[in-house]
Motif scaffolding. Structure first.
Motif, short mmCIF file in Angstrom:
data_model
loop_
_atom_site.label_atom_id
_atom_site.label_comp_id
_atom_site.label_asym_id
_atom_site.label_seq_id
_atom_site.Cartn_x
_atom_site.Cartn_y
_atom_site.Cartn_z
N ASP A 144 11.81 3.64 -3.53
CA ASP A 144 10.69 4.49 -3.13
C ASP A 144 11.22 5.69 -2.34
O ASP A 144 12.03 5.54 -1.43
CB ASP A 144 9.70 3.72 -2.26
N ARG A 192 4.62 7.97 -1.51
CA ARG A 192 5.96 7.78 -2.05
C ARG A 192 5.89 7.61 -3.56
O ARG A 192 4.86 7.22 -4.10
CB ARG A 192 6.61 6.56 -1.41
N ALA A 235 8.37 5.98 -6.87
CA ALA A 235 9.54 5.15 -7.18
C ALA A 235 10.41 5.87 -8.20
O ALA A 235 9.92 6.39 -9.20
CB ALA A 235 9.10 3.79 -7.71
#
Length: 125
Positions: free
Chosen positions: A42, A86, A88
């Motif tokens: 992340d 965030r 990934a």
């Protein structure tokens, strides 16, 4: 600065902050898209700069999640939850060693039957 790209190089990215511990996702969708389980980290949205975003295609895999891949080579690069701070990023897409170690396994209840998880890391069903 940690850099990476898709297989063909049409999409490149740079992460400006240190990487946290990645995880390995064994869910059915990640296995089907990647061919095995998928390891990612992340990254804060404001810490990643993407070049070649016009080659980035998105697949809406659920109501909240979309998966980003290169429209040229098909490399699966990003996993994105709507509204989350965030995103990934695929560990396999980084250019050089990341100086990280895997932190945990997730969705292990859906893992493939052809392998075992025996590294002693935490496992979440």
């Amino acid at each position: 600065m940690t850099t990476g790209s898709c297989l063909c190089g049409a999409i490149t990215f740079a992460v400006s902050k240190p990487l946290s511990q990645p995880d390995a996702c064994h869910c059915r969708q990640c296995r089907k898209q990647s061919g095995h389980y998928w390891a990612s980290v992340d990254v804060a949205r404001d810490a990643i700069a993407i070049t070649g975003a016009d080659k980035l295609s998105w697949y809406q895999s659920s109501e909240r999640v979309r998966r980003g891949f290169c429209s040229v080579c098909g490399a699966f690069l990003l996993w994105d939850v709507a509204g989350r701070a965030r995103i990934a990023v695929a560990m396999g897409a980084f250019d050089k060693p990341t100086q990280t170690t895997l932190g945990m396994h997730i969705y292990v209840a859906e893992k493939g039957d052809y392998y075992d998880i025996a590294d002693g890391l935490p496992q979440r069903p």
